[in-house]
Design a protein around this motif. Structure first.
Motif, PDB file in Angstrom:
ATOM      1  N   GLY A  51      -3.296  -9.511 -32.885  1.00 28.64           N
ATOM      2  CA  GLY A  51      -2.274  -8.249 -33.336  1.00 28.64           C
ATOM      3  C   GLY A  51      -1.505  -8.014 -32.205  1.00 28.64           C
ATOM      4  O   GLY A  51      -0.268  -7.571 -32.519  1.00 28.64           O
ATOM      5  N   VAL A  52      -1.909  -8.445 -31.199  1.00 23.67           N
ATOM      6  CA  VAL A  52      -0.951  -8.145 -29.860  1.00 23.67           C
ATOM      7  C   VAL A  52      -0.106  -9.385 -29.531  1.00 23.67           C
ATOM      8  O   VAL A  52       0.979  -9.325 -29.160  1.00 23.67           O
ATOM      9  N   ALA A  53      -0.711 -10.598 -29.625  1.00 23.74           N
ATOM     10  CA  ALA A  53      -0.156 -11.845 -29.124  1.00 23.74           C
ATOM     11  C   ALA A  53       0.802 -12.133 -30.412  1.00 23.74           C
ATOM     12  O   ALA A  53       2.048 -12.817 -29.921  1.00 23.74           O
ATOM     13  N   ARG A 119       0.349  -7.524 -22.418  1.00 23.88           N
ATOM     14  CA  ARG A 119      -0.026  -6.121 -21.619  1.00 23.88           C
ATOM     15  C   ARG A 119       1.126  -5.271 -22.047  1.00 23.88           C
ATOM     16  O   ARG A 119       0.825  -4.098 -22.539  1.00 23.88           O
ATOM     17  N   ALA A 120       2.322  -5.537 -22.151  1.00 32.40           N
ATOM     18  CA  ALA A 120       3.294  -4.742 -22.458  1.00 32.40           C
ATOM     19  C   ALA A 120       3.377  -4.614 -24.088  1.00 32.40           C
ATOM     20  O   ALA A 120       3.865  -3.607 -24.729  1.00 32.40           O
ATOM     21  N   PHE A 121       2.823  -5.593 -24.728  1.00 28.93           N
ATOM     22  CA  PHE A 121       2.585  -5.549 -26.347  1.00 28.93           C
ATOM     23  C   PHE A 121       1.368  -4.809 -26.552  1.00 28.93           C
ATOM     24  O   PHE A 121       1.182  -4.598 -27.813  1.00 28.93           O
ATOM     25  N   GLY A 122       0.732  -4.033 -25.455  1.00 27.88           N
ATOM     26  CA  GLY A 122      -0.490  -3.100 -26.017  1.00 27.88           C
ATOM     27  C   GLY A 122      -1.908  -3.768 -25.673  1.00 27.88           C
ATOM     28  O   GLY A 122      -2.710  -2.875 -26.163  1.00 27.88           O
ATOM     29  N   ALA A 123      -1.991  -4.732 -25.129  1.00 22.00           N
ATOM     30  CA  ALA A 123      -3.287  -5.356 -24.892  1.00 22.00           C
ATOM     31  C   ALA A 123      -3.976  -4.518 -23.725  1.00 22.00           C
ATOM     32  O   ALA A 123      -3.242  -4.189 -22.732  1.00 22.00           O
ATOM     33  N   ALA A 251       8.881  -8.034 -34.605  1.00 16.04           N
ATOM     34  CA  ALA A 251       8.152  -8.084 -33.379  1.00 16.04           C
ATOM     35  C   ALA A 251       8.211  -6.752 -32.567  1.00 16.04           C
ATOM     36  O   ALA A 251       7.106  -6.364 -32.313  1.00 16.04           O
ATOM     37  N   LEU A 252       9.282  -6.112 -32.563  1.00 14.24           N
ATOM     38  CA  LEU A 252       9.661  -4.851 -31.806  1.00 14.24           C
ATOM     39  C   LEU A 252       8.535  -3.828 -32.595  1.00 14.24           C
ATOM     40  O   LEU A 252       8.433  -2.896 -31.769  1.00 14.24           O
ATOM     41  N   THR A 253       8.634  -3.689 -33.881  1.00 16.50           N
ATOM     42  CA  THR A 253       7.707  -3.061 -34.595  1.00 16.50           C
ATOM     43  C   THR A 253       6.240  -3.089 -34.015  1.00 16.50           C
ATOM     44  O   THR A 253       5.503  -1.937 -33.891  1.00 16.50           O
ATOM     45  N   GLY A 254       5.773  -4.235 -33.986  1.00 11.89           N
ATOM     46  CA  GLY A 254       4.498  -4.469 -33.339  1.00 11.89           C
ATOM     47  C   GLY A 254       4.416  -4.167 -32.052  1.00 11.89           C
ATOM     48  O   GLY A 254       3.405  -3.288 -31.740  1.00 11.89           O
ATOM     49  N   LEU A 255       5.333  -4.230 -31.254  1.00  9.49           N
ATOM     50  CA  LEU A 255       5.347  -3.761 -29.765  1.00  9.49           C
ATOM     51  C   LEU A 255       5.243  -2.142 -29.818  1.00  9.49           C
ATOM     52  O   LEU A 255       4.477  -1.457 -28.907  1.00  9.49           O
ATOM     53  N   ILE A 256       6.382  -1.556 -30.643  1.00  6.39           N
ATOM     54  CA  ILE A 256       6.294  -0.062 -30.497  1.00  6.39           C
ATOM     55  C   ILE A 256       5.164   0.615 -31.099  1.00  6.39           C
ATOM     56  O   ILE A 256       4.403   1.552 -30.326  1.00  6.39           O
TER      57      ILE A 256
END
Length: 516
Positions: A51-53, A119-123, A251-256
């Motif tokens: 979900g992060v990657a 890590r930036a994507f929430g891991a 993708a940015l939705t997943g990041l935020i």
């Protein structure tokens, strides 16, 4: 393509060109969902890791393929519509040169920075190593993705939609077969899913190169490959930005959501370990929800590939009456399909979430995962039909070379969504994570209002072009402003038969009575 447009009825032709794109894109959406399904049954933490990657993979790797796919396909179709074969060959040489460069650059840029990216994507510390390993393997396989994704639209641009569909189907079937062997049989977990993806894309990619060399009517010449036209490459990139915005926005939705919204799950939990588990569970739940939304909306995205190819051709040939009717038909078709798909996902939301988790998984609370996850899925999917209509409008603008409106239509929903998510998460005290999911349907509604107004203005311009080109009729206003285009008897006859000379059409239209 020229023979098809000249000889086949228009609406059946749209369906003929678009159906393989719909099938291949849905299969592509199932492709990633099947990865998550297998991984979810392997480990809850692995599901959170993908979900992060996965959003990072979309943003960095998939976007490259999307830009080249839509850009080159549209431009080659437009060149063929103008009967300019040498121009089409230059675009083909430029896009293949771009494949080679990107396949080298992406691994060099991603592999050293894989850990900071995830890590930036929430891991967090429990899933970051697994997510980084997955991203590195996928980065090495960039060559395979650029071949199958970027090249997939090339056969379609020449009217060979079946070839494009077969490539996607073969890739998905291989992935379904190889995934469980590597994940469970060799106990490779998330790494097995990554290797399976690369292998499954490489094999059909090799066949695509064979097709381009031996069967394509647009020849790949050594001079066009070794001396790429920089202006052509920039044109491909600019034209592909609209669909790229859609992919980047997902993708940015997943990041935020992972970095801004899911940390709200830790509120009120004092134990750091339990807080991490709660956040990872929400990341996993949203990962499943967004992929099911992808399956729902990717019907429209797949249709856009065929629609964009044909719409670009008729715009290049300045046959505006055909472009107008295809847009109206596309809105009705895609809106209806998305509505039915959304209702199906909403109705079976609990069953969907149950399929993505193992009952004995120690990493997550399984009952909460199913209950809360199904609620998130129902909310996020509730107004996707409006977004589907917005995408058709964006594609219509893109096919005519109007890139700025196309990009704005595609990303309007996400600009509104990101703004609301960040404002509520950071600026409003006491907001709960369950409240945040309602921002998704609200953004669909608000963005659609702006798209609908702008699209109607464009329709007036298209009607004006039709009149100037003598492609219109006395009672053309019978189309109205509704998405359901209505034809006069004369218009329907010419659109479906395309056999009457223009002089006869104009004479008969003066004597016809509009059918309202």
């Amino acid at each position: 393509m020229e023979k098809q447009v000249a000889s086949k009825p228009l609406i059946p032709l749209v369906w003929h060109i678009a159906t393989p794109g719909i099938i291949s894109t849905i299969i592509g959406a199932l492709y990633s969902s099947i990865d998550s399904l297998y991984i979810g049954r392997y480990s809850g933490n692995s599901l959170a890791a993908i979900g992060v990657a996965f959003p990072a993979e979309q943003l960095i790797i998939w976007n490259v393929g999307v830009i080249l796919n839509f850009g080159c396909g549209t431009l080659i179709s437009r060149a063929l519509g103008k009967k300019n074969i040498s121009e089409a060959e230059k675009y083909l040489g430029s896009v293949i040169f771009s494949w080679i460069v990107i396949s080298i650059l992406v691994p060099l840029l991603v592999i050293p920075f894989a850990l900071p990216i995830v890590r930036a994507f929430g891991a967090d510390t429990t899933i970051e190593d697994e997510a980084a390993s997955y991203l590195k393997i996928i980065a090495v396989g960039t060559y395979a993705y650029t071949m199958t994704a970027s090249g997939n639209n090339l056969p379609r641009s020449e009217g060979s939609a079946l070839c494009a569909m077969v490539i996607s189907i073969v890739s998905a079937i291989l992935n379904i077969i190889i995934d469980p062997i590597l994940i469970f049989g060799f106990d490779m977990g998330l790494k097995g899913a990554a290797y399976s993806t690369v292998i499954a894309q490489t094999i059909p990619g090799i066949y695509l190169m064979y097709w381009l060399i031996s069967k394509s009517s647009v020849r790949l010449t050594l001079s066009n490959l070794l001396k790429p036209n920089i202006a052509k490459i920039l044109e491909i990139i600019l034209l592909g930005l609209g669909p790229c915005v859609i992919m980047a926005s997902n993708a940015l939705t997943g990041l935020i959501v992972n970095a801004v919204v899911c940390p709200l799950a830790k509120n009120g939990i004092d134990d750091p370990v339990e807080a991490e588990k709660a956040m990872n569970m929400y990341i996993a739940m949203f990962s499943v929800a967004i992929k099911m939304c992808g399956i729902t909306i990717f019907t429209t995205v797949g249709y856009m590939q065929g629609f964009l190819t044909l719409q670009g051709y008729v715009n290049g040939a300045k046959e505006y009456h055909k472009a107008y009717i295809m847009k109206r038909f596309s809105q009705i078709l895609c809106g209806s399909i998305t509505l039915v798909s959304s209702l199906f996902v909403i109705g079976f939301s609990r069953s969907v979430m149950t399929a993505f988790v193992h009952r004995d998984d120690p990493d997550i609370d399984v009952d909460q995962f199913i209950e809360t996850g199904s609620s998130i899925l129902r909310i996020v999917c509730s107004f996707l039909t409006l977004y589907s209509l917005s995408l058709i409008c964006a594609t219509d603008f893109q096919s005519d070379g109007q890139l700025i409106p196309a990009a704005l239509f595609a990303m309007g929903k996400y600009v509104i969504l990101y703004t609301m998510l960040c404002v509520f998460a950071w600026g409003v005290d006491g907001v709960t994570i369950d409240f945040m999911w309602w921002m998704f349907p609200l953004s669909d509604i608000v963005s659609f209002i702006g798209v609908a107004i702008t699209s109607e203005i464009r329709d007036c311009n298209v009607l004006s072009r039709m009149k100037k080109s003598h492609q219109t009729f006395k009672d053309i206003e019978v189309f109205g402003s509704s998405c359901c285009a209505r034809l006069t008897d004369v218009e329907e006859e010419i659109v479906l038969s395309e056999s009457c000379p223009m002089e006869i059409i104009q004479e008969r239209s003066r004597n016809s009575t509009p059918r309202v």
